[in-house]
Write a protein that holds these residues in place. Structure first.
Motif, PDB file in Angstrom:
ATOM      1  N   ARG A 152       0.825  -1.210   0.000  1.00  0.00           N
ATOM      2  CA  ARG A 152       0.000   0.000   0.000  1.00  0.00           C
ATOM      3  C   ARG A 152       0.858   1.258   0.000  1.00  0.00           C
ATOM      4  O   ARG A 152       0.536   2.242  -0.646  1.00  0.00           O
ATOM      5  N   PRO A 156       0.341   3.324  -3.722  1.00  0.00           N
ATOM      6  CA  PRO A 156      -0.902   3.849  -3.155  1.00  0.00           C
ATOM      7  C   PRO A 156      -2.058   3.854  -4.152  1.00  0.00           C
ATOM      8  O   PRO A 156      -3.214   3.805  -3.749  1.00  0.00           O
ATOM      9  N   MET A 159      -4.443   1.081  -3.620  1.00  0.00           N
ATOM     10  CA  MET A 159      -4.720   1.117  -2.187  1.00  0.00           C
ATOM     11  C   MET A 159      -5.755   0.090  -1.727  1.00  0.00           C
ATOM     12  O   MET A 159      -5.576  -0.552  -0.720  1.00  0.00           O
ATOM     13  N   GLU A 160      -6.823  -0.043  -2.465  1.00  0.00           N
ATOM     14  CA  GLU A 160      -7.871  -0.964  -2.045  1.00  0.00           C
ATOM     15  C   GLU A 160      -7.355  -2.392  -2.086  1.00  0.00           C
ATOM     16  O   GLU A 160      -6.862  -2.853  -3.102  1.00  0.00           O
ATOM     17  N   GLU A 161      -7.460  -3.085  -0.972  1.00  0.00           N
ATOM     18  CA  GLU A 161      -6.967  -4.458  -0.891  1.00  0.00           C
ATOM     19  C   GLU A 161      -7.659  -5.353  -1.913  1.00  0.00           C
ATOM     20  O   GLU A 161      -7.044  -6.201  -2.522  1.00  0.00           O
ATOM     21  N   MET A 164      -6.042  -4.800  -5.171  1.00  0.00           N
ATOM     22  CA  MET A 164      -4.727  -5.407  -5.181  1.00  0.00           C
ATOM     23  C   MET A 164      -4.856  -6.915  -5.388  1.00  0.00           C
ATOM     24  O   MET A 164      -4.101  -7.516  -6.144  1.00  0.00           O
TER      25      MET A 164
END
Length: 169
Positions: A152, A156, A159-161, A164
């Motif tokens: 993260r 960035p 950012m959202e898991e 990812m």
């Protein structure tokens, strides 16, 4: 019949999946080939026992991770070229995300990268990942937490898991 009956079939059936795992671990196609080849040499040595007693795929996956983590030689940075590419290449957003993520993965420790690959690419449970790495479930949890935090920070824009995880697949 030899003691290696079934080894060729195993390699033919699982080679692509094992190569993808090796590539995700190393981030380099040539290193992935080297890694997989060295692991398959060891698997071949132990094949009679694995075919008789064990789960050859789990053993091979664990051997890939262990060999990757123990490698001392690993280029950390690409060398820039003096010559620019001859033509420009346009990337779609998903391809750009994969490039950003791959560069971020290159900056993780080997153990963190192995945990991310096993958990999110191989879709192993925490217990299966712990078994593959030879560590506790708590270690897997903490390594996953630290690796995702580092990703993260490094990427960035991913950012959202959930985003990812999608890129990792």
């Amino acid at each position: 019949m030899t003691g290696h009956d079934g080894f060729r079939e195993f390699v033919l059936a699982r080679q692509q999946a094992l190569m993808r795992t090796a590539y995700l671990l190393t981030g380099d196609a040539h290193l992935a080939e080297d890694l997989l080849q060295s692991v398959l040499v060891n698997v071949a040595r132990h094949w009679p026992k694995l075919a008789r007693d064990g789960n050859p795929e789990a053993y091979t996956r664990k051997a890939l991770v262990n060999q990757y983590v123990s490698w001392r030689r690993r280029p950390r940075h690409e060398l820039p070229s003096a010559d620019p590419p001859e033509r420009s290449v346009s990337y779609d957003e998903a391809a750009l995300d994969r490039i950003v993520l791959r560069r971020a993965l290159d900056r993780l420790t080997r153990k963190q990268r192995a945990v991310i690959v096993l958990r999110f690419w191989e879709d192993l449970t925490e217990a299966q990942t712990a078994a593959a790495l030879g560590c506790s479930v708590g270690t897997v949890k903490s390594q996953t937490h630290h690796a995702l935090a580092r990703l993260r920070a490094l990427a960035p824009e991913l950012m959202e898991e959930s985003e990812m995880q999608e890129v990792l697949r």
